[in-house]
Design a protein around this motif. Structure first.
Motif, short mmCIF file in Angstrom:
data_model
loop_
_atom_site.label_atom_id
_atom_site.label_comp_id
_atom_site.label_asym_id
_atom_site.label_seq_id
_atom_site.Cartn_x
_atom_site.Cartn_y
_atom_site.Cartn_z
N THR A 564 0.83 -1.20 0.00
CA THR A 564 0.00 0.00 0.00
C THR A 564 0.87 1.25 0.00
N GLY A 565 2.00 1.19 0.70
CA GLY A 565 2.90 2.34 0.71
C GLY A 565 3.41 2.65 -0.68
N TYR A 566 3.80 1.62 -1.41
CA TYR A 566 4.28 1.82 -2.78
C TYR A 566 3.15 2.30 -3.69
N LEU A 567 1.97 1.71 -3.54
CA LEU A 567 0.83 2.12 -4.36
C LEU A 567 0.50 3.59 -4.14
N LYS A 568 0.56 4.05 -2.90
CA LYS A 568 0.29 5.45 -2.59
C LYS A 568 1.33 6.36 -3.25
N LEU A 569 2.60 5.98 -3.19
CA LEU A 569 3.66 6.77 -3.81
C LEU A 569 3.47 6.84 -5.33
N LEU A 571 0.58 6.42 -6.93
CA LEU A 571 -0.64 7.18 -7.20
C LEU A 571 -0.37 8.68 -7.12
N ASP A 572 0.38 9.10 -6.12
CA ASP A 572 0.73 10.52 -6.00
C ASP A 572 1.60 10.96 -7.17
N ASP A 573 2.50 10.08 -7.61
CA ASP A 573 3.39 10.42 -8.72
C ASP A 573 2.61 10.65 -10.01
N PHE A 574 1.46 9.98 -10.14
CA PHE A 574 0.63 10.13 -11.33
C PHE A 574 -0.62 10.96 -11.04
N ASP A 575 -0.49 11.90 -10.11
CA ASP A 575 -1.55 12.90 -9.85
C ASP A 575 -2.89 12.26 -9.52
N PRO A 579 -5.89 4.58 -13.21
CA PRO A 579 -5.42 3.77 -14.33
C PRO A 579 -3.91 3.84 -14.52
N LEU A 580 -3.34 5.06 -14.44
CA LEU A 580 -1.90 5.20 -14.60
C LEU A 580 -1.14 4.51 -13.47
N ALA A 581 -1.64 4.66 -12.25
CA ALA A 581 -0.96 4.04 -11.11
C ALA A 581 -1.03 2.52 -11.21
N ALA A 582 -2.16 1.98 -11.66
CA ALA A 582 -2.27 0.52 -11.83
C ALA A 582 -1.28 0.04 -12.89
N ALA A 583 -1.16 0.78 -13.99
CA ALA A 583 -0.20 0.41 -15.03
C ALA A 583 1.22 0.45 -14.49
N ALA A 584 1.52 1.47 -13.67
CA ALA A 584 2.86 1.60 -13.10
C ALA A 584 3.13 0.47 -12.11
N GLU A 656 8.21 17.74 -10.86
CA GLU A 656 8.75 16.62 -11.61
C GLU A 656 8.38 15.31 -10.93
N PRO A 657 8.17 14.26 -11.70
CA PRO A 657 7.86 12.97 -11.08
C PRO A 657 9.04 12.46 -10.26
N ASN A 658 8.73 11.53 -9.39
CA ASN A 658 9.74 10.94 -8.52
C ASN A 658 10.61 10.01 -9.37
N LYS A 659 11.76 10.53 -9.81
CA LYS A 659 12.58 9.81 -10.78
C LYS A 659 13.14 8.49 -10.25
#
Length: 662
Positions: A564-569, A571-575, A579-584, A656-659
């Motif tokens: 969940t911690g990674y999913l939250k990071l 999700l935040d990275d993709f505003d 859908p984008l967070a699931a793909a990531a 900028e996104p979290n590189k």
């Protein structure tokens, strides 16, 4: 591993007549010996496995390992001793394949009617060939039609379907409803899929004298095309088409130029259309706007494969000028009857008809949407919303009765499957469970029996079998079985603490692991949320999880915290885009960052254009799961469209996104 109490009782009951209960270790040792191909060890261990609940597996492994030398009597003894079991049918499947390879058609014909699974394509091809050999000129047209379909669908070269196709194409005495054109088409399909061995086998059927030229074009297509090639025959034209397909894999622009300037006019319209379809599909998969230009050079969509047409639809949806609805209709209309019925293409054709604006188009679209609208999947939910309804929890079926539960509890195949899963033989257990519950098997389970079997798995917390079995019901929909909420306190609390939607977490876990605690993927992801070791270490540092070690990944609470911690990071990275967070989460963040570039799209259009098939399917399923879990957890109707939103390029004004996000 400690067995659940009911399974312990089953094992004890199965071995009540034994003086000494066989140990699970013996079965596990035999499983390992089978994987290693150690015939001697299997034969040595088999006596110690007698009487164990999983004895049929032990006996199967031992005989399967030496099937090539086993006597007919040994096989018949096995079939008699384990009659009606999955293992009996599994061994018969293996034997039928061996009989086909040996061309022992008499024995094959005698044994095939006893084969119950009937799900092996190669065995089916052998059976069709046997029928053709028996009936000759009287063989029905359906024989050729089915062989053709099976052969085209086989990704790799196989003996059964290749042999059947070869005989049907070469049989000048028979009805000859398959021709060399089918072999050339198979060669194109295989070479496009980078299966040169299967392509070569097809070329050898079509024109054995072309094998040298095929080897040349496969090794160096550009050189082949620039050599002194004259197109004076059907064979040479087909070889040019194959060379262009091979070249397109590494130099699409070069292949397009050669096709446009030199070879196109010399190929047949069907050959030319196929190569343009390959180029269009490849461009669409690269998210290139050249895709529609290539497809625009196709004179007849009916010459293209369903896969090419699917990518034409996707390219039309992603056009920078906005969805090209007439092209969507054109592509779907050209698909096979089977493909036209897939919910994705029913939905997008209906949307295209609605965009046309006429009363008749709207009426046709409404009928199409109504034909798929339900809560059962991504496009089914979107169709429901297009009709003005939201996603709600369906009425639950009548509870499984005590009698239905008892009948399921006494099913030996289901019990054997659960025992196999419990001692760590998940693959074997899943196959046996599916065999028992599969509706296409002779005498398959009714809907009520499926619900009872699903509940049996739920009660044992074997959540993947619970979900998958319940999903097979057509009329009944038990949301508690299909969308279970194990570890609810942990998941909901953790999601709330870090600002995540618990339904989204559940939707992702359901797709990732089906709630299997010790799930491990082929690439090393582990646990409920399928976390990679490197990602786990990175996330543990980010969320302040002290003293984390890799062996903690499968601990339930740790896995949930890190996942969940990674999913939250992400999700935040993709505003906040689900859908984008699931793909990531599935493909890593770098790829979705590139995939989002282009026009702003409805997220459903964007998801359909995800180049990776696994990730495309994953995003759609996670979002559909999320919507159902939201309806279940909240008790209120939900909108999939609201969760999807739109997808487009990152807002340059934002940070900028979290590189370093892995």
């Amino acid at each position: 591993m400690k067995l659940p109490r009911i399974l312990t009782l089953i094992v004890a009951a199965a071995c009540a007549a034994c003086q000494a209960q066989p140990r699970d270790d013996t079965i596990l040792d035999m499983s390992q010996a089978f994987k290693q191909g150690n015939r001697q060890r299997l034969t040595q261990l088999l006596p110690a496995a007698r009487g164990h609940a999983l004895e049929p597996w032990a006996a199967y492994w031992e005989l399967r390992a030496r099937l090539d030398t086993a006597s007919a009597q040994e096989l018949q003894d096995f079939f008699t001793r384990y009659a009606g079991t999955y293992q009996e049918d599994r061994l018969r499947n293996d034997w039928l394949l061996l009989l086909g390879q040996r061309r022992d058609w008499t024995t094959f014909a005698a044994e095939h009617p006893k084969y119950r699974m009937n799900d092996d394509k190669e065995v089916r091809c052998y059976a069709l060939l046997v029928g053709h050999l028996r009936e000759g000129a009287n063989a029905p047209a359906s024989t050729s039609d089915e062989v053709r379909k099976l052969w085209f669908a086989q990704p790799r070269e196989d003996d059964g379907c290749t042999l059947a196709a070869s005989r049907l194409i070469g049989d000048v005495q028979g009805p000859k409803r398959m021709t060399a054109a089918d072999a050339w088409r198979k060669a194109r399909i295989s070479l496009e899929a980078n299966r040169p061995k299967a392509a070569g086998a097809a070329v050898e059927i079509a024109a054995p004298e072309a094998m040298g030229a095929f080897a040349d074009l496969n090794a160096a297509p550009a050189r082949f095309l620039t050599s002194r090639v004259t197109v004076a025959s059907k064979m040479r034209k087909e070889l040019i088409a194959l060379a262009l397909i091979k070249l397109a894999a590494t130099d699409a622009q070069g292949a397009a130029t050669q096709l446009d300037s030199k070879w196109g006019p010399q190929l047949s319209p069907e050959e030319r259309n196929w190569v343009w379809g390959v180029l269009g599909k490849q461009a669409a998969q690269r998210l290139s706007y050249d895709a529609l230009d290539y497809y625009g050079k196709v004179s007849r969509d009916g010459d293209l494969s369903d896969d090419m047409l699917a990518w034409k639809v996707r390219a039309a949806l992603r056009s920078p000028q906005g969805p090209q609805w007439p092209l969507v209709i054109q592509a779907v209309n050209a698909m096979s009857d089977e493909a036209k019925l897939e919910p994705a293409w029913v939905y997008w054709k209906a949307r295209a008809l609605l965009a046309q604006g006429s009363e008749q188009h709207r009426a046709d679209a409404q009928k199409m949407l109504q034909s798929i609208a339900s809560v059962r999947g991504f496009y089914e939910q979107l169709a429901l919303e297009e009709l003005g309804q939201k996603v709600s929890v369906p009425a639950r079926p009548a509870p499984v009765t005590a009698e239905e539960k008892e009948a399921t509890r006494l099913n030996p195949t289901l019990n054997r499957a659960l025992i196999a899963i419990a001692i760590g033989l998940r693959s074997e257990g899943v196959r046996e469970w599916n065999y028992a519950t599969n509706l296409h098997r002779n005498g398959g389970m009714s809907e009520r029996e499926l619900l009872a079997a699903a509940q049996f798995a739920c009660d044992q917390q074997v959540w993947d079998r619970c979900i998958n079995t319940s999903e097979r019901t057509k009329a009944e929909f038990d949301i508690d079985q299909r969308y279970p909420t194990p570890f609810r306190d942990s998941v909901v609390k953790r999601a709330k603490d870090i600002g995540l939607d618990a339904a989204y977490v559940y939707g992702l876990i359901r797709q990732e692991s089906r709630f299997i605690m010790d799930a491990r993927s082929g690439v090393g992801a582990s646990g409920l949320m399928q976390v990679m070791p490197a990602t786990a270490r990175w996330t543990a540092r980010k969320i302040g999880l002290a003293n984390f070690t890799a062996d903690q990944i499968t601990d339930r609470e740790t896995n949930i915290a890190i996942g969940t911690g990674y999913l939250k990071l992400v999700l935040d990275d993709f505003d906040g885009s689900m859908p984008l967070a699931a793909a990531a989460y599935n493909a890593g963040p770098g790829r979705p960052r590139n995939w989002r570039n282009g026009p702003v799209l409805e997220a459903a259009m964007w998801a359909e254009n995800v180049p990776f098939g696994e990730t495309r399917d994953y995003v759609k399923k996670v979002l559909a799961n999320t919507t159902m879990y939201a309806a279940l957890l909240s008790g209120q109707p939900q909108s999939l469209k609201a969760r999807l939103g739109t997808v487009g390029p990152r807002d340059a004004s934002r940070a900028e996104p979290n590189k370093d996000l892995p």
